[in-house]
Write an enzyme that holds these catalytic residues in place. Structure first.
Site, mmCIF file in Angstrom:
data_model
loop_
_atom_site.group_PDB
_atom_site.id
_atom_site.type_symbol
_atom_site.label_atom_id
_atom_site.label_comp_id
_atom_site.label_asym_id
_atom_site.label_seq_id
_atom_site.Cartn_x
_atom_site.Cartn_y
_atom_site.Cartn_z
ATOM 1 N N GLY A 70 97.162 -55.718 21.389
ATOM 2 C CA GLY A 70 97.794 -54.663 22.180
ATOM 3 C C GLY A 70 98.624 -53.733 21.301
ATOM 4 O O GLY A 70 98.665 -52.520 21.510
ATOM 5 N N ASN A 149 106.666 -56.363 30.816
ATOM 6 C CA ASN A 149 106.533 -57.721 30.303
ATOM 7 C C ASN A 149 107.764 -58.587 30.570
ATOM 8 O O ASN A 149 107.666 -59.799 30.653
ATOM 9 C CB ASN A 149 106.235 -57.702 28.793
ATOM 10 C CG ASN A 149 107.095 -56.726 28.034
ATOM 11 O OD1 ASN A 149 107.119 -55.535 28.339
ATOM 12 N ND2 ASN A 149 107.809 -57.212 27.054
ATOM 13 N N SER A 197 95.268 -56.678 25.800
ATOM 14 C CA SER A 197 95.316 -57.697 24.753
ATOM 15 C C SER A 197 94.710 -58.993 25.280
ATOM 16 O O SER A 197 94.964 -59.383 26.420
ATOM 17 C CB SER A 197 96.777 -57.924 24.364
ATOM 18 O OG SER A 197 96.871 -58.977 23.454
ATOM 19 N N ALA A 198 93.928 -59.691 24.422
ATOM 20 C CA ALA A 198 93.201 -60.877 24.884
ATOM 21 C C ALA A 198 94.110 -62.078 25.152
ATOM 22 O O ALA A 198 93.890 -62.828 26.105
ATOM 23 C CB ALA A 198 92.155 -61.263 23.837
ATOM 24 N N CYS A 317 114.417 -60.394 18.967
ATOM 25 C CA CYS A 317 114.879 -60.489 17.594
ATOM 26 C C CYS A 317 114.518 -59.215 16.846
ATOM 27 O O CYS A 317 113.362 -58.825 16.816
ATOM 28 C CB CYS A 317 114.208 -61.678 16.930
ATOM 29 S SG CYS A 317 114.957 -62.068 15.381
HETATM 30 C C1 LIG Z 1 103.451 -54.892 27.579
HETATM 31 C C2 LIG Z 1 102.973 -55.328 26.232
HETATM 32 N N1 LIG Z 1 102.384 -54.434 25.430
HETATM 33 C C3 LIG Z 1 101.925 -54.767 24.218
HETATM 34 C C4 LIG Z 1 102.047 -56.051 23.740
HETATM 35 C C5 LIG Z 1 101.530 -56.378 22.375
HETATM 36 O O1 LIG Z 1 100.318 -57.096 22.435
HETATM 37 P P1 LIG Z 1 99.851 -57.964 21.197
HETATM 38 O O2 LIG Z 1 100.690 -59.198 21.169
HETATM 39 O O3 LIG Z 1 98.408 -58.253 21.476
HETATM 40 O O4 LIG Z 1 99.998 -57.138 19.980
HETATM 41 C C6 LIG Z 1 102.669 -57.025 24.540
HETATM 42 C C7 LIG Z 1 102.873 -58.397 24.049
HETATM 43 O O5 LIG Z 1 103.886 -59.011 24.299
HETATM 44 C C8 LIG Z 1 103.134 -56.640 25.831
HETATM 45 O O6 LIG Z 1 103.724 -57.536 26.641
#
Ligand SMILES: Cc1ncc(COP(=O)(O)O)c(C=O)c1O
Length: 375
Positions: A70, A149, A197-198, A317
């Site tokens: 992602g 998230n 994201s997988a 962090c």
């Molecule tokens: C909303 C959101 N975007 C992007 C990401 C990043 O994805 P990745 O861990 O595959 O790089 C996350 C991962 O926590 C996410 O929660």
């Protein structure tokens, strides 16, 4: 007993994904760009996975660009859009994931765009009218995530995308936390860029996808062999992509809502001073973020860890320093309360017993910590 309640951080990898990865690594281990039989087998595996994903997301196969996750998908969209745009304004929600917020801040500063951060309402949801009021003829990009998230709150992406389209403003929707937890129809949303994201759906870590709407310009920064239609050079990670495709649609969070709601009810009954964030708006089914007044979130997390519960705290962090959640702060939660927050994200295997065990443990730990502090 160990309980993993941090599904928004990552999901345990599903057996179907592992099997697909193993099968692909074993039987389609050629380079998909090679013209011989081994290359063709790998190309077939890649095409099959891409078609399955396109079908699931309701998008053309050619729109999908596989990435390393992602984070890379978000970086790709932001650089791809901003690097060729004339100097202008960038409108972004203040609750985006760091892979959007940091990237857009960096490139805006470097390329001379003006950054406009829009805060959500106290409940964690963006007011679409307030967001759209910032969009004007100078705006060169807009970003609003689909589901947050940390709070799990679902954002009004359909309305924002619609307005962006009317104004011809390229828009990125980070769909990472929406995939698998709600109906995701890329075509119906119509955003220029959508990232996934997988590992958030039980696929492998280190693989993601960016859906780029047909006809949308996206400058590439990954030059080389011209893979992914020239949009992201580098030999594709075919087994990981196959694992991603295999995980699509497997997790069903329908029951997680009952468990999450039951958890919050029990928590409030036993700890009435707790604040649950975003509970009066639509959230993804598995997520609960709350503040336990007077308690340090990190300490609670560590104590829960000792008892086998894996949860997340409301801080992140950054350069070795624990920073209070930018999401909670953007929602108007003060720093002290943000530092007293926890996020629980249930998985599909959890039951009301897990939820009540967590509440009991929180009550026990709080009592213990208060006792130790002589309160
Ligand atoms: C909303 C959101 N975007 C992007 C990401 C990043 O994805 P990745 O861990 O595959 O790089 C996350 C991962 O926590 C996410 O929660």
């Amino acid at each position: 007993m160990q309980r993993y309640l941090d599904y928004n951080a990552t999901c345990p990898t599903l057996d179907v994904a592992l099997e697909a990865m193993h099968k692909t690594a074993k039987h389609a281990s050629g380079n998909p760009s090679s013209m011989h039989w081994a290359g063709r087998a790998a190309r077939r595996a890649l095409d099959d996975a891409r078609d399955k994903m396109a079908n699931y997301l309701n998008v053309e196969s050619g729109s999908l660009v596989f990435t390393s996750g992602g984070t890379e998908a978000n970086n790709m969209a932001i650089f791809g859009c901003l690097s060729t745009a004339k100097k202008g304004k960038v409108v972004v929600s203040a609750i985006e994931h760091p892979s959007v917020l940091q990237t857009i801040t960096y490139w805006s500063e470097r390329l001379g765009h003006k950054l406009c951060l829009v805060r959500p309402q106290k409940n964690g949801q963006m007011d679409a009218d307030i967001f759209c009021a910032e969009l004007d003829e100078h705006t060169v990009m807009a970003c609003l995530m689909w589901a947050n998230n940390e709070s799990g709150v679902i954002q009004p992406v359909h309305k924002v995308v619609q307005v962006c389209k009317q104004l011809s403003i390229p828009v990125l929707v980070d769909g990472v936390q929406a995939l698998g937890k709600m109906n995701v129809d890329v075509n119906a949303l119509g955003a220029d860029f959508i990232s996934f994201s997988a590992h958030k759906i039980g696929g492998p870590k280190g693989v993601g996808v960016l859906a780029i709407r047909r006809g949308v310009q996206c400058e590439t920064w990954a030059l080389g062999g011209g893979q992914e239609r020239g949009r992201r050079s580098g030999t594709e990670n075919v087994p990981a992509v196959a694992g991603f495709a295999a995980a699509l649609g497997v997790l069903d969070y329908a029951d997680a809502e009952t468990v999450r709601d039951g958890f919050e009810e029990m928590l409030l009954a036993k700890m009435p001073d707790v604040t649950i964030h975003g509970s009066d708006v639509e959230r993804v089914a598995n997520t609960s973020m709350f503040t336990v007044p007077g308690m340090d979130g990190e300490t609670l997390l560590m104590q829960l860890d000792l008892s086998g519960f894996a949860v997340a705290s409301g801080s992140a962090c950054s350069s070795g320093k624990r920073e209070p959640s930018h999401v909670l702060q953007a929602m108007g939660v003060n720093e002290r309360a943000a530092r007293s927050s926890l996020r629980v994200s249930f998985g599909i295997e959890h039951t009301e017993d897990d939820a009540s065990a967590l509440v009991d443990e929180l009550v026990r730990i709080r009592g213990l910590l208060k006792h130790m502090a002589g309160l």
